[in-house]
Design a protein around this motif. Structure first.
Motif, PDB file in Angstrom:
ATOM      1  N   LYS A   1      48.535  37.115  22.969  1.00 32.48           N
ATOM      2  CA  LYS A   1      49.037  35.918  23.200  1.00 32.48           C
ATOM      3  C   LYS A   1      48.204  35.311  24.323  1.00 32.48           C
ATOM      4  N   ILE A   2      47.465  36.054  25.053  1.00 31.10           N
ATOM      5  CA  ILE A   2      46.380  35.432  26.110  1.00 31.10           C
ATOM      6  C   ILE A   2      45.327  34.856  25.153  1.00 31.10           C
ATOM      7  N   GLN A   3      45.218  35.416  23.974  1.00 29.81           N
ATOM      8  CA  GLN A   3      44.127  34.640  23.159  1.00 29.81           C
ATOM      9  C   GLN A   3      44.455  33.438  22.682  1.00 29.81           C
ATOM     10  N   SER A   4      45.718  33.135  22.526  1.00 28.96           N
ATOM     11  CA  SER A   4      46.148  31.929  22.023  1.00 28.96           C
ATOM     12  C   SER A   4      46.480  30.639  22.941  1.00 28.96           C
ATOM     13  N   VAL A   5      46.192  30.883  24.289  1.00 27.47           N
ATOM     14  CA  VAL A   5      46.579  30.238  25.280  1.00 27.47           C
ATOM     15  C   VAL A   5      45.606  28.956  25.307  1.00 27.47           C
ATOM     16  N   THR A   6      46.089  27.770  25.248  1.00 27.52           N
ATOM     17  CA  THR A   6      45.178  26.527  25.462  1.00 27.52           C
ATOM     18  C   THR A   6      44.901  25.953  26.736  1.00 27.52           C
ATOM     19  N   ALA A   7      43.976  25.008  26.961  1.00 27.40           N
ATOM     20  CA  ALA A   7      43.833  24.423  28.178  1.00 27.40           C
ATOM     21  C   ALA A   7      45.169  23.460  28.573  1.00 27.40           C
ATOM     22  N   ALA A   8      45.667  23.106  27.449  1.00 22.42           N
ATOM     23  CA  ALA A   8      46.696  22.080  27.889  1.00 22.42           C
ATOM     24  C   ALA A   8      47.983  22.876  28.181  1.00 22.42           C
ATOM     25  N   GLN A   9      48.090  23.896  27.773  1.00 21.56           N
ATOM     26  CA  GLN A   9      49.106  24.912  28.186  1.00 21.56           C
ATOM     27  C   GLN A   9      48.917  25.344  29.587  1.00 21.56           C
ATOM     28  N   ILE A  10      47.665  25.569  30.127  1.00 16.75           N
ATOM     29  CA  ILE A  10      47.519  25.841  31.466  1.00 16.75           C
ATOM     30  C   ILE A  10      47.960  24.882  32.447  1.00 16.75           C
ATOM     31  N   ARG A  11      47.286  23.559  31.905  1.00 20.39           N
ATOM     32  CA  ARG A  11      47.662  22.373  32.670  1.00 20.39           C
ATOM     33  C   ARG A  11      49.262  22.164  32.946  1.00 20.39           C
ATOM     34  N   ASP A  12      49.676  22.424  31.655  1.00 18.77           N
ATOM     35  CA  ASP A  12      51.508  22.263  31.578  1.00 18.77           C
ATOM     36  C   ASP A  12      52.035  23.077  32.865  1.00 18.77           C
ATOM     37  N   VAL A  13      51.838  24.448  32.669  1.00 18.29           N
ATOM     38  CA  VAL A  13      52.594  25.353  33.612  1.00 18.29           C
ATOM     39  C   VAL A  13      52.025  25.179  34.943  1.00 18.29           C
ATOM     40  N   ALA A  14      50.868  24.684  35.117  1.00 16.91           N
ATOM     41  CA  ALA A  14      50.276  24.134  36.604  1.00 16.91           C
ATOM     42  C   ALA A  14      51.395  23.043  37.144  1.00 16.91           C
ATOM     43  N   GLN A  15      51.463  22.105  36.381  1.00 17.44           N
ATOM     44  CA  GLN A  15      52.312  20.852  36.613  1.00 17.44           C
ATOM     45  C   GLN A  15      53.588  21.017  36.941  1.00 17.44           C
ATOM     46  N   ARG A  16      54.045  22.247  36.254  1.00 18.98           N
ATOM     47  CA  ARG A  16      55.736  22.594  36.359  1.00 18.98           C
ATOM     48  C   ARG A  16      55.947  23.618  37.307  1.00 18.98           C
TER      49      ARG A  16
END
Length: 886
Positions: free
Chosen positions: A426-441
């Protein structure tokens, strides 16, 4: 297994005999527990379960002739101690059970056996479990299994050992209080968690432990140390079958225990920032900045973990490179994402800094964390982090001890001993957009927790004191076009509120256009001239967790928006567009008109609305209060979109407008934003403010009864009274109302008599007034056959006031109540801004509320009697009741 059948007519003696007979037979021929399941997984891992509930995990690793034997006891740990919460019983048992005397061998014998084969033993407790282990040569694994299994079932709690370990624990409690790392960890969890048991330290609290009996600790052992709470793990150069057989053998005679269910409360969502400070010996500041996030089961786990890795794990991480080496703000810094399985976790950045730099360090950490929300990571940085994370998981499983810990903790947390494999994928499938999304939430200022360990005397100013220093007074400026702007910095929460008010409202509508102001307010967020539709406006404010609302009062039309600080620029722009440039789209107009007409039609369904409508109609026609704010069917049907546009263009002009910005924003920045969005409005030199009639006199008393089909009685009685501009009379009337009916809370003569005797469902008095004189009103609901008595009682109490029969103590109580309760009003930035704007647009001045206490305290009994005599004379009385049967 023998089956015992109860024969009811033979009685209790036969039943007891059968039990003893079976017990004797089982003692002679002990029954070995059987495996109900055994699954061979990848990586030479076997997951098995005994019929007594014991979970067994075995991994063969033939790299070296070593082994580790571990037992994890679930439903222990500080968060799971239930009625013993805060005593640290799990930690006490860790000390007493590990190597303690059992029914099979003494403490010294156990110690000698382990030393004899070169083993190492220890135990540890977390907030979610207790773990016991022996590391040993592989040839002694079976003996180690026997010893650990014995401790898990047969500890005898010898008094000497018990007391010795309790002394050690008490000493450990004292030592932890002077160790910065322990204090920081405990203080952080007490701050992040407000009600969840995870907020309590693993080791407990000394007073709670001292108040706990030894028997309670023993009982906890027997209650929780049962096979179905235990996960037995063996890793090393062993044979799986031999290990499984040995473990089953060691649990002979230990049946499944009662199932343990510890109800853990859900930690409520954090709504505002928190801070905790402790002074301790040392010369540096240790700080932790944490944001609540998710449990282990959340799919957001992976993006949060990578974000923490990128930010602060390793010498090349962003925080280390920027804060430690480039800017030299910290002595050390790191980040992690803590995600337990039993409570939502937190994302934390920890740092140490010199006294002169710690504030800058905290500000820099926040900037770097919030950059994750505002900027998308580049792919090179992300790929590096993924590679490092994958390598880390491999390096963390090199020894048998690490492998066993991984298997055991994975099973307890995720019910999968090989969860690390899933995690890596699952770690290998994380995208930059997902990191930005969780940071925003999750990484938002409103949910920041800041914990500080300061040197002696280094405690920062208390939050209230710091906020008082940062908060400013109301500042008013007038834009070049005439718009008055009031701003106030209030940094206690990262919220900002903007409001705009124009003078007008329903009292300017007149009978022919009744309902126009409310209709206009309803249309302000239904689309803007720049093409933003109503749905997009609503969707935007929902997406930021903000609020947007418009309304019309009797004297004003206003609107407001509230949002988090970081969302304010865009929210303010959209709010300003709604207020100043509404489009009045035809399809929305039709919907709003239909809803308004339905609301008018539905007024008769509500007893309160029905009697109020009759009351307004009965008031003198010259009074602006005669007009119903919502209008009537005829007037609302007659309103056109063109009329709303005309009214908006005529009244939403700079010289008739006030804009306020209150909250966590610099005043200069707030004024600049208002200038940007409201400064372009064109002045209208021909504008004339609405002239309102101050005619409110009731020429002759009148009584009106409305016959309804509702089986209830309503009473509404009104007297012409002062307006808010008559300051002395207005203050005296406020005190009179408090004497009659309480202030902001039920009480006073009317409530105590009528409600106290069960004559009414409610009775309340208020003033329907404003910048022009209005009416003092008493409203009550009662049984239809009690209307006459209720009216009589109300008049009797009003006469009592006019006659001056007001006890001094009741008068003083009323004054004190008003001052005390008024201090609890207008406490939010929204309320404060609204109050200041209304007072300013009425001509009283934006700081008029500061005079309130003095005005009330200046009132005398004679003043109250005077206004009672002056105003409580002729009345309009409206009642409603069902038709009487003949």
């Amino acid at each position: 297994m023998r089956t015992i059948h109860a024969v009811f007519f033979l009685g209790a003696l036969v039943w007891q005999f059968n039990l003893r007979d079976v017990a004797a037979e089982d003692a002679q021929h002990p029954i070995v527990p059987q495996y109900t399941s055994a699954r061979r997984l990848v990586e030479n891992v076997t997951l098995a379960t005994l019929d007594n509930g014991l979970t067994v995990i075995v991994q063969e690793n033939h790299l070296a002739p070593v082994a580790t034997v571990r037992c994890y006891v679930q439903n222990t740990g500080s968060a799971f101690e239930a009625r013993y919460l805060g005593a640290g019983l799990s930690h006490v048992l860790e000390h007493v059970v590990a190597g303690g005397t059992t029914t099979h061998r003494g403490e010294k014998e156990i110690e000698k056996m382990i030393a004899g084969f070169g083993g190492a033993t220890n135990a540890f407790t977390t907030n979610a479990c207790t773990t016991f282990f022996i590391d040993c040569p592989a040839r002694n694994a079976m003996t180690a299994i026997e010893l650990v299994a014995d401790s898990m079932q047969h500890v005898t709690f010898e008094t000497k050992e018990f007391e010795r370990e309790l002394k050690v624990v008490r000493r450990e409690l004292a030592d932890d209080e002077v160790e910065r790392g322990h204090v920081m960890g405990d203080l952080l969890e007490k701050t992040v968690y407000s009600i969840h048991p995870a907020r309590h330290p693993v080791i407990g609290y000394l007073p709670v432990l001292n108040g706990t009996t030894n028997q309670a600790i023993v009982d906890f052992y027997h209650e929780r140390y049962v096979p179905n709470n235990q996960v037995f793990t063996v890793v090393g150069n062993v044979k799986t079958k031999d290990v499984l057989d040995q473990i089953a053998k060691q649990w002979i005679g230990t049946p499944r225990g009662r199932e343990t269910f510890v109800a853990l409360p859900e930690e409520p969502e954090q709504l505002s920032p928190r801070e905790a400070v402790r002074e301790m010996d040392g010369t540096v500041y240790d700080v932790a900045l944490a944001w609540p996030t998710v449990k282990l089961s959340s799919p957001d786990l992976y993006a949060l973990d990578l974000a923490a890795y990128i930010l602060g794990q390793g010498e090349s991480s962003l925080l280390v490179q920027r804060l430690k080496y480039r800017d030299e703000l910290v002595l050390g810094v790191g980040a992690s994402s803590n995600t337990p399985h039993f409570v939502r976790g937190y994302f934390v950045v920890s740092a140490s800094a010199k006294p002169e730099k710690w504030r800058q360090a905290c500000a820099a950490i926040e900037r770097e964390v919030y950059r994750l929300r505002d900027e998308e990571l580049n792919e090179v940085e992300l790929a590096k982090a993924k590679k490092q994370k994958a390598a880390e998981l491999v390096f963390q499983r090199q020894t048998v001890q690490q492998q066993a810990e991984s298997l055991g903790q994975n099973f307890i947390s995720a019910a999968d001993p090989l969860f690390d494999r899933v995690y890596t994928e699952k770690i290998q499938s994380v995208t930059a957009a997902q990191i930005r999304d969780v940071a925003q939430r999750y990484l938002v200022p409103a949910r920041l927790n800041r914990v500080i360990i300061a040197p002696p005397g280094g405690t920062p100013k208390a939050a209230a004191e710091a906020q008082a220093d940062a908060a400013g007074k109301i500042r008013m400026v007038r834009l070049a076009n005439g718009v008055r702007v009031m701003v106030k910095r209030e940094p206690s929460l990262p919220l900002v509120n903007i409001q705009a008010v124009v003078l007008g409202g329903s009292l300017a509508d007149g009978e022919k256009l009744a309902g126009r102001a409310e209709f206009l307010a309803e249309m302000l967020d239904k689309g803007t001239r720049d093409g933003t539709p109503a749905a997009d406006i609503a969707r935007y404010f929902d997406s930021i967790g903000g609020s947007l609302a418009f309304s019309a009062g009797r004297f004003t039309i206003s609107g407001g928006a509230t949002c988090l600080r970081e969302d304010f620029p865009k929210a303010a722009a959209l709010f300003a567009e709604c207020f100043t440039h509404p489009a009045f789209p035809s399809e929305q107009f039709v919907k709003a008109q239909s809803l308004a007409l339905a609301g008018i039609e539905n007024r008769s369904a509500n007893s309160h609305s029905e009697v109020m409508e009759q009351f307004y109609n009965a008031l003198p026609k010259a009074s602006p209060y005669h007009v119903h704010p919502q209008g009537n069917t005829e007037t609302v049907k007659a309103i056109t979109a063109s009329e709303l546009k005309r009214y908006h263009a005529a009244n939403f002009v700079p010289s008739n407008m006030i804009v306020t910005v209150f909250g966590d924003i610099r005043p200069d920045a707030a004024i600049a934003l208002v200038e940007k969005h409201f400064g372009g409005l064109r002045p209208d030199p021909s504008f004339q403010p609405v002239k309102l009639s101050d005619a409110n006199a009731i020429a002759e008393s009148k009584v009106i009864n409305k016959t309804t089909s509702k089986d209830t009685g309503m009473v509404m009685m009104g007297f012409a009274c002062e307006g808010i501009m008559q300051e002395k009379d207005h203050a005296a009337m406020i005190v009179l109302r408090a004497i009659l009916n309480g202030y902001s809370t039920p009480g006073g003569w009317l409530h105590n008599e009528l409600r106290g005797e069960g004559l009414v469902y409610f009775v309340q008095s208020t003033e329907l007034t404003g910048p022009v004189p209005g009416y003092f009103v008493v409203l009550s609901q009662t049984q239809p056959d009690k209307i006459e008595e209720v009216v009589g009682r109300i008049r009797k109490n009003l006469d009592r006031a006019k006659e001056g029969r007001i006890p001094e103590d009741e008068f003083r109580t009323a004054v004190e109540q008003i001052v005390a309760l008024h201090a609890q009003e207008n406490v939010t930035i929204n309320e404060q801004a609204r109050n200041a704007a209304i007072d300013e647009i009425y001509g009283l001045g934006y700081d008029y509320d500061k005079k309130f206490d003095a005005q009330i305290q200046a009132v005398t009994v004679e003043d109250v009697v005077g206004v009672a005599k002056k105003y409580l004379t002729k009345s309009v009385l409206v009642t409603s009741s069902p038709k009487k049967d003949k």
